[in-house]
Design an enzyme around this catalytic site. Structure first.
Site, PDB file in Angstrom:
ATOM      1  N   SER A 150      44.128  56.772 132.389  1.00 60.68           N
ATOM      2  CA  SER A 150      44.385  57.510 133.612  1.00 60.68           C
ATOM      3  C   SER A 150      45.883  57.534 133.872  1.00 60.68           C
ATOM      4  O   SER A 150      46.575  56.537 133.676  1.00 60.68           O
ATOM      5  CB  SER A 150      43.661  56.864 134.801  1.00 60.68           C
ATOM      6  N   HIS A 205      56.918  66.815 137.320  1.00 58.25           N
ATOM      7  CA  HIS A 205      58.162  67.369 136.783  1.00 58.25           C
ATOM      8  C   HIS A 205      58.669  68.415 137.769  1.00 58.25           C
ATOM      9  O   HIS A 205      57.885  69.177 138.342  1.00 58.25           O
ATOM     10  CB  HIS A 205      57.944  68.016 135.413  1.00 58.25           C
ATOM     11  N   CYS A 262      39.846  58.648 134.733  1.00 64.62           N
ATOM     12  CA  CYS A 262      38.569  58.335 134.090  1.00 64.62           C
ATOM     13  C   CYS A 262      37.686  57.603 135.093  1.00 64.62           C
ATOM     14  O   CYS A 262      38.176  56.893 135.962  1.00 64.62           O
ATOM     15  CB  CYS A 262      38.787  57.457 132.865  1.00 64.62           C
TER      16      CYS A 262
END
Length: 252
Positions: free
Chosen positions: A102, A107, A130
């Protein structure tokens, strides 16, 4: 809503891609560069780390590792490795493993277009988890953390798990739209459309700000100093830019 009773470990993978655009009108090259510098300072790696750390806490996960980087001349990236629970064998007091697949990444892409007097700040956030946790509950927080003019979101569930009766479960969350997880107060500010592929558990929503309050788009300028015709010209320019980004193609 009650939790789905599963057999063993929930190995579904949930991925959320969250992308925003913030647009500003800056007439001169100096104003455009000042805006980019301002955004770059406001959303540096330290600030982005704070946002992602809060997001991780909101979904009930735990930060395992943080990596952040600021770039020259502008932009930043942050990656968090997260865990939603520990795997502890029966009759054991030793924590032997964590769910290290995970992660959360962000960005930033500040840029400007000198021919249109417009500067754009773009943020890409990806959350992959997950197990039972889902990042959809953080959407209002993410939208509110940035000045979001255009938003695009993708949510996808991969893999399968099993219920206690052995039936395969390909999605453990009742969902027919990402908009179900955004507050009415937030949605009132945007025009939103969905493009979903239910058979593949793929959900896509994009949102466009409805009203342009010009004072929020001028950098180092006052609305009162501009004549009405110029104000309308700037609003039209901003709206055209937003519509093209929202539709993902050149229109005008």
């Amino acid at each position: 809503m009650g939790k789905l009773k599963l057999y063993g470990f929930n190995n579904l993978t949930k991925s959320l891609s969250f992308n925003i655009y913030d647009i500003c009108y800056a007439k001169s090259a100096r104003e455009r560069q000042d805006y980019i510098s301002y955004i770059d300072e406001q959303y540096n790696s330290a600030r982005l780390t704070e946002i992602l750390t809060n997001l991780t806490e909101m979904i009930g996960a735990r930060v395992l590792n943080i990596s952040g980087q600021d770039y020259d001349p502008q932009g930043a990236s942050v990656t968090l490795l997260i865990s939603d629970l520990s795997m502890i064998p029966a009759r054991s007091k030793t924590r032997v493993a964590h769910l290290d697949k995970s992660h959360v990444t962000v960005h930033t892409y500040p840029e400007y277009h000198p021919e249109t007097s417009l500067a754009t700040f773009r943020v890409d956030i990806d959350v992959a988890t997950c197990g039972q946790i889902t990042p959809l509950s953080t959407l209002d927080y993410l939208i509110g953390s940035f000045d979001s003019d255009i938003i695009t979101m993708d949510y996808r569930v991969r893999g399968f798990t099993r219920s206690v009766d052995g039936k395969k479960v390909f999605n453990d969350l009742k969902i027919n739209s990402i908009q179900n997880f955004i507050s009415d107060k937030t949605l009132e500010k945007y025009d939103a459309i969905d493009v979903n592929v239910y058979s593949a558990n793929i959900f896509h929503t994009k949102m466009l700000l409805r009203e342009i309050d010009l004072k929020n788009y001028l950098f180092n300028q006052n609305v009162e100093d501009l004549p009405p015709a110029k104000r309308q010209e700037i609003v039209d320019s901003l709206r055209k830019e937003m519509v093209e980004i929202f539709n993902g193609r050149n229109i005008y």
